[in-house]
Design a protein around this motif. Structure first.
Motif, PDB file in Angstrom:
ATOM      1  N   VAL A  33      43.047  30.705  37.918  1.00 46.34           N
ATOM      2  CA  VAL A  33      44.249  30.815  38.763  1.00 46.34           C
ATOM      3  C   VAL A  33      45.518  30.835  37.912  1.00 46.34           C
ATOM      4  N   THR A  34      45.364  31.147  36.626  1.00 44.46           N
ATOM      5  CA  THR A  34      46.503  31.230  35.706  1.00 44.46           C
ATOM      6  C   THR A  34      46.786  32.687  35.384  1.00 44.46           C
ATOM      7  N   ASN A  35      48.065  33.067  35.377  1.00 47.24           N
ATOM      8  CA  ASN A  35      48.427  34.455  35.073  1.00 47.24           C
ATOM      9  C   ASN A  35      47.892  34.901  33.725  1.00 47.24           C
ATOM     10  N   ASN A  36      48.062  34.054  32.725  1.00 52.08           N
ATOM     11  CA  ASN A  36      47.564  34.357  31.385  1.00 52.08           C
ATOM     12  C   ASN A  36      47.060  33.061  30.773  1.00 52.08           C
ATOM     13  N   TYR A  37      45.743  32.982  30.580  1.00 50.76           N
ATOM     14  CA  TYR A  37      45.142  31.732  30.102  1.00 50.76           C
ATOM     15  C   TYR A  37      45.660  31.352  28.719  1.00 50.76           C
ATOM     16  N   PHE A  38      45.925  32.351  27.858  1.00 48.57           N
ATOM     17  CA  PHE A  38      46.311  32.062  26.484  1.00 48.57           C
ATOM     18  C   PHE A  38      47.736  31.519  26.405  1.00 48.57           C
ATOM     19  N   ILE A  39      48.547  31.834  27.403  1.00 49.45           N
ATOM     20  CA  ILE A  39      49.887  31.254  27.465  1.00 49.45           C
ATOM     21  C   ILE A  39      49.850  29.887  28.139  1.00 49.45           C
ATOM     22  N   GLY A  40      48.946  29.760  29.098  1.00 46.05           N
ATOM     23  CA  GLY A  40      48.789  28.488  29.780  1.00 46.05           C
ATOM     24  C   GLY A  40      49.509  28.457  31.106  1.00 46.05           C
ATOM     25  N   LEU A  41      49.740  27.259  31.613  1.00 45.40           N
ATOM     26  CA  LEU A  41      50.361  27.101  32.926  1.00 45.40           C
ATOM     27  C   LEU A  41      51.786  27.634  32.952  1.00 45.40           C
ATOM     28  N   ARG A  42      52.411  27.788  31.776  1.00 45.19           N
ATOM     29  CA  ARG A  42      53.761  28.333  31.747  1.00 45.19           C
ATOM     30  C   ARG A  42      53.818  29.757  32.293  1.00 45.19           C
ATOM     31  N   SER A  43      52.690  30.466  32.230  1.00 42.85           N
ATOM     32  CA  SER A  43      52.652  31.835  32.749  1.00 42.85           C
ATOM     33  C   SER A  43      52.628  31.875  34.271  1.00 42.85           C
ATOM     34  N   GLY A  44      52.406  30.724  34.906  1.00 44.99           N
ATOM     35  CA  GLY A  44      52.400  30.659  36.364  1.00 44.99           C
ATOM     36  C   GLY A  44      50.997  30.715  36.940  1.00 44.99           C
ATOM     37  N   LEU A  45      50.902  30.317  38.212  1.00 46.24           N
ATOM     38  CA  LEU A  45      49.625  30.319  38.917  1.00 46.24           C
ATOM     39  C   LEU A  45      49.534  31.547  39.823  1.00 46.24           C
ATOM     40  N   THR A  46      48.329  32.048  39.996  1.00 42.10           N
ATOM     41  CA  THR A  46      48.124  33.235  40.816  1.00 42.10           C
ATOM     42  C   THR A  46      46.703  33.245  41.368  1.00 42.10           C
ATOM     43  N   LEU A  47      46.535  33.959  42.477  1.00 39.48           N
ATOM     44  CA  LEU A  47      45.205  34.155  43.056  1.00 39.48           C
ATOM     45  C   LEU A  47      44.708  35.590  42.870  1.00 39.48           C
ATOM     46  N   LYS A  48      45.407  36.368  42.058  1.00 37.55           N
ATOM     47  CA  LYS A  48      45.032  37.779  41.911  1.00 37.55           C
ATOM     48  C   LYS A  48      43.659  37.936  41.254  1.00 37.55           C
ATOM     49  N   TRP A  49      43.314  37.013  40.347  1.00 40.93           N
ATOM     50  CA  TRP A  49      41.998  37.106  39.711  1.00 40.93           C
ATOM     51  C   TRP A  49      40.898  36.776  40.707  1.00 40.93           C
ATOM     52  N   VAL A  50      41.149  35.812  41.572  1.00 44.29           N
ATOM     53  CA  VAL A  50      40.173  35.468  42.601  1.00 44.29           C
ATOM     54  C   VAL A  50      39.975  36.642  43.552  1.00 44.29           C
ATOM     55  N   GLU A  51      41.085  37.279  43.943  1.00 44.84           N
ATOM     56  CA  GLU A  51      40.993  38.439  44.829  1.00 44.84           C
ATOM     57  C   GLU A  51      40.239  39.578  44.154  1.00 44.84           C
ATOM     58  N   GLN A  52      40.473  39.781  42.865  1.00 48.05           N
ATOM     59  CA  GLN A  52      39.784  40.843  42.136  1.00 48.05           C
ATOM     60  C   GLN A  52      38.286  40.588  42.073  1.00 48.05           C
ATOM     61  N   VAL A  53      37.910  39.338  41.800  1.00 49.00           N
ATOM     62  CA  VAL A  53      36.494  38.986  41.759  1.00 49.00           C
ATOM     63  C   VAL A  53      35.849  39.200  43.115  1.00 49.00           C
ATOM     64  N   TRP A  54      36.522  38.789  44.177  1.00 51.50           N
ATOM     65  CA  TRP A  54      35.951  38.935  45.512  1.00 51.50           C
ATOM     66  C   TRP A  54      35.764  40.406  45.879  1.00 51.50           C
ATOM     67  N   GLN A  55      36.711  41.240  45.505  1.00 54.46           N
ATOM     68  CA  GLN A  55      36.594  42.665  45.799  1.00 54.46           C
ATOM     69  C   GLN A  55      35.445  43.311  45.030  1.00 54.46           C
ATOM     70  N   MET A  56      35.219  42.851  43.798  1.00 51.68           N
ATOM     71  CA  MET A  56      34.206  43.479  42.954  1.00 51.68           C
ATOM     72  C   MET A  56      32.812  42.887  43.142  1.00 51.68           C
ATOM     73  N   TYR A  57      32.727  41.584  43.442  1.00 48.13           N
ATOM     74  CA  TYR A  57      31.436  40.902  43.389  1.00 48.13           C
ATOM     75  C   TYR A  57      31.073  40.147  44.663  1.00 48.13           C
ATOM     76  N   ALA A  58      31.753  40.410  45.770  1.00 50.75           N
ATOM     77  CA  ALA A  58      31.481  39.649  46.997  1.00 50.75           C
ATOM     78  C   ALA A  58      30.017  39.744  47.411  1.00 50.75           C
ATOM     79  N   ASP A  59      29.398  40.918  47.207  1.00 46.52           N
ATOM     80  CA  ASP A  59      28.009  41.083  47.622  1.00 46.52           C
ATOM     81  C   ASP A  59      27.063  40.167  46.848  1.00 46.52           C
ATOM     82  N   THR A  60      27.422  39.819  45.596  1.00 46.04           N
ATOM     83  CA  THR A  60      26.555  38.935  44.820  1.00 46.04           C
ATOM     84  C   THR A  60      26.546  37.520  45.397  1.00 46.04           C
TER      85      THR A  60
END
Length: 270
Positions: A33-60
């Motif tokens: 839920v981090t915008n950029n893991y290598f920057i850390g929490l300073r990059s901000g929180l987001t759900l875009k990665w969760v949404e991307q995973v759900w769109q690509m792998y929901a059937d699994t």
């Protein structure tokens, strides 16, 4: 050492052990839920990665849930009567059978999967179906259902209970459903915990048995970590945990509800 000092030492060891187990999991979920893991929490929180995973792998996720529930059903139907049969079998014979049942657990999952492919892979309809994965999961998880059920049967002296019910006129199936199953409830629920968690998270056997159309959650998770951003794989881990926790909590709630129901029955006057 004083009692207070001993308590403090035990608390410290328990806390360190819990942190050792939980911190990696928390960090992995946080990366999802981090915008950029290598920057850390300073990059901000987001759900875009969760949404991307759900769109690509929901059937699994849905396929893994289906296989886990079917695996639980099959291991219940096979495992409980099989444990009952082992309880009645001669001790030496029962010990040999238990050793054979543990072979799929002792062998590497890849070896077990290869054996399944050699034996059943010729059936194209089965090979292309999720039922092919279910066969491997049942072989792997069946001992984890039978062992706790058998242990409970031995602890409560099931043959004596059966003998008492038979003397009162209970038939074979009546004894099984009204004496054996209720008295093995704790073992069945303990086995259910193991079967659900092992089936959902099983990778080695599944990796060998899956096809592009029967990709399960652990295989998709490995694929996401290997070919996607770290944040995508971590988001996949987050969804995985959010999926398995409700199942475990549901089983735990069922166990508590049954315990309260039994306690109420015992308190009721005859």
């Amino acid at each position: 050492m004083t009692r207070r000092g001993l308590f403090t030492l035990q608390l410290l060891i328990t806390t360190l052990t819990a942190l050792f187990m939980l911190v990696p999991v928390v960090l992995s979920m946080l990366a999802g839920v981090t915008n950029n893991y290598f920057i850390g929490l300073r990059s901000g929180l987001t759900l875009k990665w969760v949404e991307q995973v759900w769109q690509m792998y929901a059937d699994t996720f849905w396929l893994s849930l289906l296989i886990a529930l079917c695996c639980l059903l099959v291991t219940l139907v096979i495992g409980v009567p099989a444990a009952w049969g082992l309880l009645k079998a001669p001790r030496g014979f029962a010990a040999r059978i238990e050793e054979c049942l543990m072979l799929p657990v002792a062998l590497p999952g890849l070896a077990t999967a290869l054996g399944i492919i050699l034996l059943y892979g010729q059936f194209s309809g089965l090979r292309d179906s999720w039922l092919f994965i279910l066969v491997g999961h049942v072989l792997f998880t069946l001992p984890f259902m039978m062992r706790p059920v058998l242990a409970v049967m031995q602890a409560v002296d099931m043959p004596r209970l059966e003998e008492a019910s038979a003397s009162l006129g209970a038939g074979f199936w009546q004894r099984f459903f009204t004496v054996v199953v209720p008295n093995c409830r704790n073992g069945i629920l303990a086995g259910a915990f193991m079967v659900i968690t092992l089936s959902v998270g099983e990778f080695n056997i599944t990796w060998m048995l899956h096809t592009p159309l029967t990709k399960t959650l652990p295989v998709g998770l490995a694929d996401s970590y290997a070919s996607m951003r770290l944040e995508v794989g971590s988001a996949y881990t987050l969804i995985f945990i959010l999926m398995i926790l409700p199942l475990l909590l549901l089983l735990n709630a069922l166990n508590q509800w049954l315990n309260r129901a039994v306690a109420r029955q015992h308190k009721e006057p005859a």
